[in-house]
Scaffold this motif. Structure first.
Motif, short mmCIF file in Angstrom:
data_model
loop_
_atom_site.label_atom_id
_atom_site.label_comp_id
_atom_site.label_asym_id
_atom_site.label_seq_id
_atom_site.Cartn_x
_atom_site.Cartn_y
_atom_site.Cartn_z
N SER A 198 0.96 -1.25 -0.04
CA SER A 198 -0.08 0.05 0.18
C SER A 198 0.92 1.26 -0.04
N ILE A 199 2.02 1.23 0.26
CA ILE A 199 3.14 2.27 0.26
C ILE A 199 3.07 3.00 -1.19
N ARG A 200 3.05 4.22 -1.38
CA ARG A 200 2.86 4.82 -2.70
C ARG A 200 3.84 5.90 -2.58
N GLU A 201 4.29 6.44 -1.61
CA GLU A 201 5.19 7.60 -1.68
C GLU A 201 6.19 7.53 -0.55
N ILE A 202 7.46 7.98 -0.68
CA ILE A 202 8.57 8.27 0.41
C ILE A 202 8.69 9.71 0.63
N VAL A 203 8.19 9.95 1.93
CA VAL A 203 8.23 11.33 2.14
C VAL A 203 9.56 11.67 3.21
N GLY A 204 10.19 10.97 3.67
CA GLY A 204 11.47 11.09 4.56
C GLY A 204 12.12 9.91 4.46
N THR A 205 13.70 10.15 4.50
CA THR A 205 14.58 8.98 4.61
C THR A 205 15.68 9.38 5.61
N ALA A 206 16.21 8.39 6.24
CA ALA A 206 17.73 8.42 7.06
C ALA A 206 18.31 7.10 6.44
N SER A 207 19.65 7.25 5.95
CA SER A 207 20.45 6.38 5.66
C SER A 207 20.66 5.26 6.63
N HIS A 208 21.05 5.67 7.94
CA HIS A 208 21.39 4.46 8.78
C HIS A 208 20.93 4.71 10.34
N VAL A 209 20.06 4.13 10.82
CA VAL A 209 19.39 4.31 12.22
C VAL A 209 19.45 3.25 13.05
N VAL A 210 19.60 3.32 14.42
CA VAL A 210 19.55 2.07 15.22
C VAL A 210 18.21 2.37 16.16
N LEU A 211 17.45 1.24 16.71
CA LEU A 211 16.69 1.41 17.41
C LEU A 211 16.87 0.90 18.76
N TYR A 212 16.40 1.67 19.87
CA TYR A 212 16.58 1.60 21.21
C TYR A 212 15.44 1.69 22.06
N GLU A 213 15.33 0.74 23.07
CA GLU A 213 13.98 0.90 24.07
C GLU A 213 14.64 1.25 25.47
N PHE A 214 13.81 2.17 26.16
CA PHE A 214 14.21 2.64 27.30
C PHE A 214 13.51 1.71 28.47
N SER A 215 14.35 1.20 29.23
CA SER A 215 14.27 0.30 30.36
C SER A 215 13.66 1.15 31.61
N ASP A 216 12.68 1.08 32.12
CA ASP A 216 12.04 1.53 33.13
C ASP A 216 13.02 1.20 34.52
N LYS A 217 13.12 -0.20 34.45
CA LYS A 217 13.72 -1.01 35.38
C LYS A 217 15.05 -0.39 35.74
N GLU A 218 15.82 -0.45 34.66
CA GLU A 218 17.25 -0.20 34.66
C GLU A 218 17.54 1.37 34.47
N GLN A 219 16.57 2.02 33.89
CA GLN A 219 16.68 3.53 33.80
C GLN A 219 17.79 3.63 32.69
N GLN A 220 17.94 2.84 31.54
CA GLN A 220 18.65 3.18 30.59
C GLN A 220 18.15 2.80 29.24
N TRP A 221 18.76 3.22 28.33
CA TRP A 221 18.45 2.65 26.87
C TRP A 221 19.17 1.43 26.44
N ASP A 222 18.34 0.33 25.95
CA ASP A 222 18.86 -0.74 25.42
C ASP A 222 18.55 -1.03 23.98
N LYS A 223 19.68 -1.36 23.45
CA LYS A 223 19.68 -1.32 21.81
C LYS A 223 18.77 -2.72 21.52
N ARG A 224 18.03 -2.47 20.70
CA ARG A 224 17.05 -3.63 19.84
C ARG A 224 17.85 -4.12 18.73
#
Length: 125
Positions: free
Chosen positions: A29-55
């Motif tokens: 269903s995608i018909r248009e790209i409206v923005g891009t970034a060449s390289h990103v990394v996803l992190y999730e914030f851990s409430d328990k550890e109070q830090q960012w964990d790499k996914r």
């Protein structure tokens, strides 16, 4: 001119077409790209550890528009088959907190996207 004899705009158009083909394999269903970034990394914030964990999600990021005029953020993952695919709805909350673009995927999950290029983070947000 590039060594292939193609102009930079022609090369960019070929890259955009290749990206569109890859995205449409993921979601037809995608018909248009409206923005891009060449390289990103996803992190999730851990409430328990109070830090960012790499996914295990990193690759190219796309902000897309569908045939239904719906927007979403897609990371085509180079690390595994798990892509990130998040709808941008009226409830979508996002903010920049250097070095991340932070958003909520669900009520309990806080995610941060780290951008290799700070200018791309600004353009996408």
């Amino acid at each position: 001119m590039a060594s292939t004899g193609m102009s930079s705009s022609a090369i960019e158009e070929q890259r955009r077409a290749a990206n569109m083909r890859g995205l449409q394999r993921h979601d037809k269903s995608i018909r248009e790209i409206v923005g891009t970034a060449s390289h990103v990394v996803l992190y999730e914030f851990s409430d328990k550890e109070q830090q960012w964990d790499k996914r295990n999600v990193e690759g190219s990021l796309f902000v897309t528009k569908s045939v239904f005029d719906a927007y979403k953020v897609v990371i085509l993952n180079r690390s595994s088959k798990e892509n990130l695919d998040v709808a941008v709805t009226p409830n979508f909350q996002m903010q920049i907190r250097e070095p991340y673009l932070i958003f909520r995927e669900t009520a309990s999950s806080i995610l941060g996207i780290w951008f290799h290029d700070d200018d791309e983070r600004t353009q996408v947000s």
